[in-house]
Scaffold this motif. Structure first.
Motif, PDB file in Angstrom:
ATOM      1  N   LYS A 193      45.587  42.850  29.713  1.00 55.47           N
ATOM      2  CA  LYS A 193      45.216  44.163  30.250  1.00 55.47           C
ATOM      3  C   LYS A 193      45.446  45.266  29.225  1.00 55.47           C
ATOM      4  O   LYS A 193      44.611  46.150  29.045  1.00 55.47           O
ATOM      5  N   LYS A 194      46.580  45.213  28.546  1.00 54.03           N
ATOM      6  CA  LYS A 194      46.895  46.229  27.532  1.00 54.03           C
ATOM      7  C   LYS A 194      45.845  46.218  26.427  1.00 54.03           C
ATOM      8  O   LYS A 194      45.339  47.271  26.037  1.00 54.03           O
ATOM      9  N   GLY A 248      41.015  49.101  24.241  1.00 62.03           N
ATOM     10  CA  GLY A 248      39.759  48.902  23.524  1.00 62.03           C
ATOM     11  C   GLY A 248      39.852  47.879  22.405  1.00 62.03           C
ATOM     12  O   GLY A 248      38.931  47.759  21.593  1.00 62.03           O
ATOM     13  N   LEU A 249      40.954  47.147  22.356  1.00 64.59           N
ATOM     14  CA  LEU A 249      41.120  46.130  21.322  1.00 64.59           C
ATOM     15  C   LEU A 249      40.382  44.842  21.676  1.00 64.59           C
ATOM     16  O   LEU A 249      40.019  44.076  20.783  1.00 64.59           O
ATOM     17  N   TRP A 250      40.207  44.598  22.968  1.00 61.73           N
ATOM     18  CA  TRP A 250      39.490  43.421  23.445  1.00 61.73           C
ATOM     19  C   TRP A 250      38.287  43.851  24.268  1.00 61.73           C
ATOM     20  O   TRP A 250      38.343  44.813  25.044  1.00 61.73           O
ATOM     21  N   SER A 251      37.194  43.112  24.106  1.00 56.29           N
ATOM     22  CA  SER A 251      35.986  43.320  24.908  1.00 56.29           C
ATOM     23  C   SER A 251      36.084  42.473  26.179  1.00 56.29           C
ATOM     24  O   SER A 251      37.023  41.679  26.348  1.00 56.29           O
ATOM     25  N   LYS A 252      35.091  42.625  27.061  1.00 57.23           N
ATOM     26  CA  LYS A 252      35.044  41.770  28.262  1.00 57.23           C
ATOM     27  C   LYS A 252      34.919  40.305  27.870  1.00 57.23           C
ATOM     28  O   LYS A 252      35.437  39.429  28.555  1.00 57.23           O
ATOM     29  N   ALA A 253      34.252  40.032  26.744  1.00 55.70           N
ATOM     30  CA  ALA A 253      34.127  38.651  26.267  1.00 55.70           C
ATOM     31  C   ALA A 253      35.493  38.062  25.928  1.00 55.70           C
ATOM     32  O   ALA A 253      35.763  36.888  26.209  1.00 55.70           O
ATOM     33  N   GLU A 304      40.407  42.291  38.244  1.00 56.42           N
ATOM     34  CA  GLU A 304      41.363  43.404  38.278  1.00 56.42           C
ATOM     35  C   GLU A 304      41.347  44.181  36.959  1.00 56.42           C
ATOM     36  O   GLU A 304      41.433  45.411  36.951  1.00 56.42           O
ATOM     37  N   ILE A 305      41.210  43.476  35.854  1.00 64.21           N
ATOM     38  CA  ILE A 305      41.214  44.115  34.532  1.00 64.21           C
ATOM     39  C   ILE A 305      39.888  44.800  34.227  1.00 64.21           C
ATOM     40  O   ILE A 305      39.855  45.948  33.793  1.00 64.21           O
ATOM     41  N   THR A 306      38.767  44.096  34.452  1.00 67.49           N
ATOM     42  CA  THR A 306      37.454  44.610  34.034  1.00 67.49           C
ATOM     43  C   THR A 306      36.693  45.337  35.127  1.00 67.49           C
ATOM     44  O   THR A 306      35.761  46.083  34.833  1.00 67.49           O
ATOM     45  N   GLY A 307      37.034  45.081  36.389  1.00 65.60           N
ATOM     46  CA  GLY A 307      36.300  45.680  37.502  1.00 65.60           C
ATOM     47  C   GLY A 307      35.042  44.921  37.855  1.00 65.60           C
ATOM     48  O   GLY A 307      34.265  45.349  38.705  1.00 65.60           O
ATOM     49  N   GLU A 308      34.829  43.780  37.209  1.00 68.21           N
ATOM     50  CA  GLU A 308      33.648  42.961  37.467  1.00 68.21           C
ATOM     51  C   GLU A 308      34.067  41.559  37.890  1.00 68.21           C
ATOM     52  O   GLU A 308      35.127  41.081  37.503  1.00 68.21           O
ATOM     53  N   GLU A 309      33.181  40.916  38.669  1.00 67.62           N
ATOM     54  CA  GLU A 309      33.437  39.528  39.075  1.00 67.62           C
ATOM     55  C   GLU A 309      33.376  38.618  37.849  1.00 67.62           C
ATOM     56  O   GLU A 309      32.570  38.831  36.939  1.00 67.62           O
ATOM     57  N   TYR A 310      34.220  37.598  37.846  1.00 66.02           N
ATOM     58  CA  TYR A 310      34.188  36.603  36.782  1.00 66.02           C
ATOM     59  C   TYR A 310      33.055  35.638  37.056  1.00 66.02           C
ATOM     60  O   TYR A 310      32.899  35.145  38.165  1.00 66.02           O
ATOM     61  N   ALA A 311      32.243  35.357  36.055  1.00 68.39           N
ATOM     62  CA  ALA A 311      31.157  34.392  36.182  1.00 68.39           C
ATOM     63  C   ALA A 311      31.354  33.305  35.136  1.00 68.39           C
ATOM     64  O   ALA A 311      31.662  33.599  33.973  1.00 68.39           O
TER      65      ALA A 311
END
Length: 56
Positions: free
Chosen positions: A17-18, A23-28, A46-53
């Motif tokens: 999360k940190k 901005g050190l890590w992307s969603k990828a 919880e971290i990205t606000g998007e469902e995991y696919a």
């Protein structure tokens, strides 16, 4: 009076999360953390606000 139990996260949740929040890590990167079992799919959301696919 019982206290509300804190939500328990995976061992690496705070670190992932940190890195994402700074901005050190992307969603990828966060997606890869799920694949590597550092965090779970619910924590990804919880971290990205998007469902995991699952990767195709």
């Amino acid at each position: 009076m019982p206290t509300k139990k804190a939500v328990e996260h995976s061992k690496h949740f705070a670190l992932v999360k940190k890195y994402y929040d700074r901005g050190l890590w992307s969603k990828a990167h966060v997606h890869k953390a799920v694949e590597c079992k550092w965090i779970d799919a619910d924590e990804y959301k919880e971290i990205t606000g998007e469902e995991y696919a699952e990767a195709e």
